[in-house]
Write an enzyme that holds these catalytic residues in place. Structure first.
Site, PDB file in Angstrom:
ATOM      1  N   CYS A   1       0.879  -1.150  -0.041  1.00  0.00           N
ATOM      2  CA  CYS A   1       0.064  -0.027  -0.127  1.00  0.00           C
ATOM      3  C   CYS A   1       0.910   1.127  -0.052  1.00  0.00           C
ATOM      4  CB  CYS A   1      -0.990  -0.072   1.103  1.00  0.00           C
ATOM      5  SG  CYS A   1      -1.440  -1.707   1.632  1.00  0.00           S
TER       6      CYS A   1
ATOM      7  N   ARG B   1       4.077   0.979  -6.782  1.00  0.00           N
ATOM      8  CA  ARG B   1       3.971  -0.065  -5.695  1.00  0.00           C
ATOM      9  C   ARG B   1       2.959  -1.166  -5.886  1.00  0.00           C
ATOM     10  NH1 ARG B   1       6.395   2.209  -0.857  1.00  0.00           N
ATOM     11  NH2 ARG B   1       5.057   1.342   0.503  1.00  0.00           N
TER      12      ARG B   1
ATOM     13  N   TRP C   1      -3.347  -2.060  -1.609  1.00  0.00           N
ATOM     14  CA  TRP C   1      -3.140  -3.694  -2.092  1.00  0.00           C
ATOM     15  C   TRP C   1      -3.530  -4.582  -1.125  1.00  0.00           C
ATOM     16  CZ3 TRP C   1      -0.780  -6.189  -6.186  1.00  0.00           C
ATOM     17  CH2 TRP C   1      -0.322  -7.651  -6.046  1.00  0.00           C
TER      18      TRP C   1
ATOM     19  N   ASN D   1      -0.642   1.060   6.304  1.00  0.00           N
ATOM     20  CA  ASN D   1       0.394  -0.062   5.780  1.00  0.00           C
ATOM     21  C   ASN D   1       0.617  -1.081   6.475  1.00  0.00           C
ATOM     22  OD1 ASN D   1       0.132   1.488   3.272  1.00  0.00           O
ATOM     23  ND2 ASN D   1       2.172   1.921   3.250  1.00  0.00           N
ATOM     24  N   GLY D   2       0.767  -2.360   6.082  1.00  0.00           N
ATOM     25  CA  GLY D   2       1.246  -3.324   7.256  1.00  0.00           C
ATOM     26  C   GLY D   2       0.194  -4.489   7.474  1.00  0.00           C
TER      27      GLY D   2
ATOM     28  N   GLU E   1      15.014 -23.862  -9.866  1.00  0.00           N
ATOM     29  CA  GLU E   1      14.687 -22.355  -9.881  1.00  0.00           C
ATOM     30  C   GLU E   1      15.805 -21.357 -10.126  1.00  0.00           C
ATOM     31  OE1 GLU E   1      12.276 -20.328 -10.106  1.00  0.00           O
ATOM     32  OE2 GLU E   1      12.672 -18.713  -9.175  1.00  0.00           O
TER      33      GLU E   1
ATOM     34  N   LYS F   1      16.148 -18.572 -13.250  1.00  0.00           N
ATOM     35  CA  LYS F   1      16.522 -17.352 -12.873  1.00  0.00           C
ATOM     36  C   LYS F   1      17.682 -16.933 -13.760  1.00  0.00           C
ATOM     37  CE  LYS F   1      13.991 -16.037 -11.228  1.00  0.00           C
ATOM     38  NZ  LYS F   1      12.503 -16.731 -10.681  1.00  0.00           N
TER      39      LYS F   1
ATOM     40  N   GLU G   1      16.550 -16.595 -17.393  1.00  0.00           N
ATOM     41  CA  GLU G   1      15.818 -15.576 -18.124  1.00  0.00           C
ATOM     42  C   GLU G   1      16.197 -14.164 -17.964  1.00  0.00           C
ATOM     43  OE1 GLU G   1      12.096 -15.343 -15.558  1.00  0.00           O
ATOM     44  OE2 GLU G   1      13.024 -15.916 -13.945  1.00  0.00           O
TER      45      GLU G   1
ATOM     46  N   HIS H   1      23.902 -40.541 -16.346  1.00  0.00           N
ATOM     47  CA  HIS H   1      22.939 -41.008 -17.191  1.00  0.00           C
ATOM     48  C   HIS H   1      22.735 -40.322 -18.569  1.00  0.00           C
ATOM     49  CE1 HIS H   1      21.348 -43.979 -14.377  1.00  0.00           C
ATOM     50  NE2 HIS H   1      21.656 -43.234 -13.625  1.00  0.00           N
TER      51      HIS H   1
ATOM     52  N   LYS I   1       5.109 -10.493 -17.348  1.00  0.00           N
ATOM     53  CA  LYS I   1       5.197 -10.784 -15.866  1.00  0.00           C
ATOM     54  C   LYS I   1       3.849 -11.739 -15.772  1.00  0.00           C
ATOM     55  CE  LYS I   1       5.871 -10.433 -11.453  1.00  0.00           C
ATOM     56  NZ  LYS I   1       6.866 -11.310 -11.041  1.00  0.00           N
TER      57      LYS I   1
HETATM   58  O1  M6R Z   1       1.778 -15.564 -11.776  1.00  0.00           O
HETATM   59  P1  M6R Z   1       2.306 -17.116 -11.737  1.00  0.00           P
HETATM   60  O2  M6R Z   1       3.084 -17.326 -10.620  1.00  0.00           O
HETATM   61  O3  M6R Z   1       1.230 -18.105 -12.293  1.00  0.00           O
HETATM   62  O4  M6R Z   1       3.477 -17.122 -12.891  1.00  0.00           O
HETATM   63  C1  M6R Z   1       3.934 -18.339 -13.431  1.00  0.00           C
HETATM   64  C2  M6R Z   1       5.333 -18.224 -14.335  1.00  0.00           C
HETATM   65  O5  M6R Z   1       4.814 -17.593 -15.424  1.00  0.00           O
HETATM   66  C3  M6R Z   1       6.319 -17.219 -13.376  1.00  0.00           C
HETATM   67  O6  M6R Z   1       6.455 -18.163 -12.473  1.00  0.00           O
HETATM   68  C4  M6R Z   1       7.524 -17.149 -14.372  1.00  0.00           C
HETATM   69  O7  M6R Z   1       8.178 -18.383 -14.528  1.00  0.00           O
HETATM   70  C5  M6R Z   1       8.557 -16.244 -13.378  1.00  0.00           C
HETATM   71  N1  M6R Z   1       8.001 -15.106 -13.574  1.00  0.00           N
HETATM   72  C6  M6R Z   1       9.825 -16.576 -13.750  1.00  0.00           C
HETATM   73  O8  M6R Z   1      10.816 -15.673 -12.659  1.00  0.00           O
END
Ligand code: M6R
Length: 608
Positions: A2, A27, A74, A100-101, A481, A485, A488, A504, A603
Site C-alpha cells: 500500500c 508499488r 494492495w 500499511n502493514g 529455480e 533465474k 531468463e 545417465h 510478468k
Molecule cells: O503468476 P504465476 O505465478 O502463475 O506465473 C507463473 C510463471 O509465469 C512465473 O512464475 C514465471 O516463471 C516467473 N516470472 C519467472 O521468474
C-alpha cells in the site's frame, strides 16, 4: 504494497494527496481513497480500482480542506472493494486512518471491540485501528494513538486525523516505512520519498515507534514514551525514478532484499508458537482430509518450482501422496482426478491461463481446489474452494523472487496444517518446525549479506555460454529455480540436473572450465553430492558450492563456497535460493541486461 500520503498546510489537500498517490502507483494497488478534515468534520471518498476512478469521484463531489490522508491499497485482508479501501473510520467518522502493514492480532482486537459495542463494516485488519483510537480517546489524539498502538501487534505505518482536533495529523510506524516531508508552511507524511519530491527534498526518516504530529506550528517528533525528540532532516539528492526503487538499482534487487519481510508477513498471524496454525481461507477439516487419496500440485515456471518443494514437504510431513506437474502439461494429459483428489494450484498473479484452466477442469471433475496466490481477488482466488494468500506484496520485476520464497512458506504452512490434522507429526515435532520457520526472516537477512563472493563469481563467469546447476532432493528443486533465474535474465543457457542423473547423460557435456553451481544443503545427501561434485571436477569443471555453515569439508572439493546459516533440511530452499537469485542478478548486470524486463517475457502469462 500500500501507499500512504498525508498533508497538513495551507493548500487544498485533495489534489496534493492524489498527486502523492500517483507517485506511489509503482508499488501496485487495487483501490484508493482520501479523507479530508475541515471545520465541518471528516469526509471520506474511496473506491475500488485505479486512482482515476477516485479522481472522477472527487470531481463529482469535491472534498475541501487543508488537512488530509490518502491511501492506495494492495489487498491482503479482504477483497479489493469500496468498503475495504482505506481510509477506515470509526462509525461516527470522527477518526480516520490510513494504514500499511498487517495487524497480526486484529481478530482478537476486533472481538474485544465488538464486545464494547463497536461495529465493523469491512473485512480488513485496519478497521480495528480507528475504533481502538476512538476507544482510548479522552480529548487528546496523540495519547489515544499511543495507547492504541501499544495494543497492536504486527507491522504498521499509520496516518490519523480526528474531527475533534482538526488542526492535527498524527502518524507512527513499526516495521513499515514512513517518512515526513518538511515543506514551507506545510508538511507531509508518506510511505515513500517519491510521494513528496514535488514539494520538498527535506525529510525525516521515521524509526520504529517514533510518532509525528503535524500542526500549523510545524512538525513535532515524539518517542514511544511521548517525549519530544529531535532528528537531523535528510536532504534527498536523487530523482523520483531512483526513489521508487528504494535506492536499489532495479526492482529485482529491491525485491530480493524484501524477502526477509515477505517471509515474515506470510507467516504473520498464521504461525506462532502459542497457537495452532491459522489458515484464514482454508476450511478443510480432518474429515475432508481423510477422504482425500491424492494431492495434485500444479503451476507454471517459478510457481511450479515452489510446488516441487511443496510435494517434498507434504509427503514428508503429512504423509499424503503428491503428484506435481506443469499446468500446460497436466491439462492435456488426462490426469486421474476424482472427487477424492485435492488440487493445489500455485500462482503469483492468480491469472496464469494454464493454471486457471487446470483449476476449472479439476472443479468440473469434482476435486476440491486450494489456490496459493499473491493477488487478492485474482481469478484463481475467486474460483478456488480455499485460498492461501502469500503476502509478498506486489512483485514488479518479471523474474519472480519474493513471490517464490513466500510460495515456499505457503507450502510449509499447508504441509504442517495437514500434518496436524492427520496427526502424522507430534505436537513437539510441529513446534520445532514452526520455531525454525520463525527464524527464517533473520536467517534470510544474514544470507543476503554474502554478496562479495557472488559478485566475484559473476565477474568471472558472465562471459560463459552455459552453466549447470546440480542438487539432490530439495537442492534439486532449488537448482531448477536457480537455473530458470539465470537463463531468463542473463540469457545464458543453463540446466539443472539431479546429481544422480549425471551419469545417465549430462556428464558428457562437462569439459575443462564448465561452470557448475552445486547445492549441498541436505545433510542426508551431502556425501552423495560430494561424489557428484568429484565426478565433474575430475572432468575439469569449475564448481561453486552452496552449503550450510559448518560443512567446511566441502572446501576440499570445490573452487569456492557460499555458506548459508543453519536451519532444518526441509527449510533450506528458503535460504539457498537467495545466492542463486543474486548470481543470476550479478551475471545479468555484468552483461548489461535489463534485469527487470527481460526480453520476450511478460510478468503475467494470461494466454496459452
Ligand atoms: O503468476 P504465476 O505465478 O502463475 O506465473 C507463473 C510463471 O509465469 C512465473 O512464475 C514465471 O516463471 C516467473 N516470472 C519467472 O521468474
Amino acid at each position: 504494497m500500500c501507499g500512504i500520503v498525508g498533508y497538513f498546510g495551507l493548500r487544498e489537500a485533495a489534489p496534493l494527496l492524489i498527486d502523492g498517490l500517483q507517485k506511489l502507483e509503482y508499488r501496485g494497488y487495487d483501490s484508493a481513497g482520501v479523507a479530508i478534515s475541515n471545520e465541518e468534520g471528516i469526509k471520506v471518498s474511496k473506491c475500488k480500482g485505479r486512482l482515476a476512478n477516485l479522481e472522477s469521484k472527487l470531481i463529482e463531489t469535491p472534498l475541501k480542506g487543508n488537512v488530509g490522508i490518502g491511501h492506495t491499497r494492495w489487498a491482503t485482508h479482504g477483497e479489493p472493494s469500496d468498503v475495504n479501501s482505506h481510509p477506515h473510520s470509526n462509525s461516527k467518522i470522527s477518526i480516520s486512518v490510513v494504514h500499511n502493514g498487517i495487524i497480526e492480532n486484529y481478530l482478537k482486537l476486533r472481538e474485544w471491540l465488538i464486545s464494547k459495542g463497536y461495529e465493523f463494516l469491512s473485512e480488513t485488519d485496519t478497521e480495528v485501528i480507528p475504533n481502538l483510537i476512538d476507544y482510548y480517546y479522552e480529548g487528546n489524539l496523540i495519547e489515544a494513538v499511543m495507547k492504541a498502538v501499544s495494543s497492536m501487534e504486527g507491522s504498521y505505518a499509520i496516518g490519523v486525523i480526528c474531527s475533534k482536533e482538526p488542526d492535527k495529523l498524527v502518524a507512527v510506524r513499526k516495521d513499515s516505512p514512513l517518512i515526513v516531508g518538511l515543506g514551507k508552511n506545510e508538511s507531509f507524511i508518506a510511505s515513500d520519498i517519491p510521494a513528496v519530491l514535488n514539494h520538498t527534498r527535506d525529510i525525516y526518516l521515521l524509526e520504529d515507534k517514533e510518532f509525528v504530529v503535524l500542526t500549523q506550528q510545524g512538525v513535532t517528533l515524539l518517542n514511544e514514551m511521548g517525549e519530544e525528540i529531535t532528528k537531523e532532516p535528510y536532504h534527498v539528492t536523487w530523482n523520483a525514478d531512483a526513489a521508487e526503487k528504494g535506492g536499489y538499482e532495479d526492482f529485482m534487487l529491491k525485491e530480493i532484499h524484501e524477502q526477509p519481510k515477505a517471509i515474515k508477513d506470510t507467516m504473520a498471524s498464521r504461525i506462532s508458537l502459542d497457537h495452532d496454525i491459522i489458515l484464514d481461507k482454508i476450511t478443510i477439516t480432518k474429515e475432508n482430509l481423510k477422504e482425500i487419496d491424492r494431492i495434485f500440485m500444479v503451476a507454471c515456471g517459478t510457481a511450479y518450482h515452489a510446488a516441487v518443494v511443496g510435494k517434498y514437504a507434504i509427503e514428508k510431513l503429512a504423509k499424503i501422496p503428491v503428484e506435481v506437474d506443469i499446468a500446460s502439461e497436466f491439462r492435456y494429459r488426462e490426469p486421474l482426478i476424482t472427487e477424492k483428489s485435492l488440487v493445489i494450484v500455485v500462482s503469483q498473479s492468480g491469472e496464469t491461463a494454464d493454471t486457471l484452466a487446470v483449476l476449472r477442469d479439476s472443479k468440473k471433475k469434482g476435486a476440491r481446489v486450494i489456490a496459493v496466490t499473491n493477488v487478492v481477488g485474482s481469478s484463481v482466488s475467486r474460483e478456488a474452494d480455499d485460498v492461501l494468500y502469500t503476502w509478498a506484496g506486489p512483485e514488479i520485476a518479471v523474474a519472480s523472487t519474493k513471490a517464490y520464497v513466500t510460495q515456499l512458506i505457503a507450502m510449509y504452512i499447508i504441509a504442517l496444517h495437514f500434518a496436524a490434522l492427520k496427526e502424522s507429526l507430534s505436537s513437539e515435532e510441529i513446534y520445532d518446525i514452526k520455531k525454525a520457520m520463525l527464524e527464517l526472516p533473520t536467517l534470510a537477512e544474514e544470507t543476503l549479506e554474502n554478496k562479495d563472493v557472488l559478485q566475484k563469481f559473476a565477474d568471472q563467469t558472465y562471459m560463459e555460454r552455459d552453466m549447470f546447476f546440480l542438487g539432490r532432493g530439495l537442492d534439486y528443486a532449488v537448482s531448477m529455480e536457480g537455473s530458470l533465474k539465470l537463463k531468463e535474465i542473463s540469457y545464458i543457457h543453463s540446466e539443472a540436473y539431479a546429481g544422480g542423473e549425471l551419469k545417465h547423460g549430462p556428464i558428457a557435456l562437462i569439459e575443462k572450465g564448465t561452470v557448475v553451481i552445486a547445492c549441498v544443503t541436505q545433510s542426508y545427501l551431502a556425501d552423495k553430492m560430494v561424489s557428484n561434485i568429484k565426478e565433474v571436477v575430475t572432468r575439469g569443471a569449475k564448481v561453486i558450492a552452496i552449503a550450510l555453515e559448518g560443512n567446511t569439508d566441502i572446501e576440499k572439493s570445490v573452487d569456492s563456497v557460499i555458506y548459508l546459516p543453519k536451519t532444518l533440511d526441509i527449510l533450506t530452499p528458503v535460504l539457498s535460493v537467495i545466492p542463486l537469485q543474486l548470481i543470476a542478478y550479478y551475471v545479468a548486470k555484468q552483461k548489461a541486461c535489463d534485469v527487470d524486463k527481460p526480453r520476450n517475457l511478460a510478468k503475467s502469462v494470461t494466454v496459452e
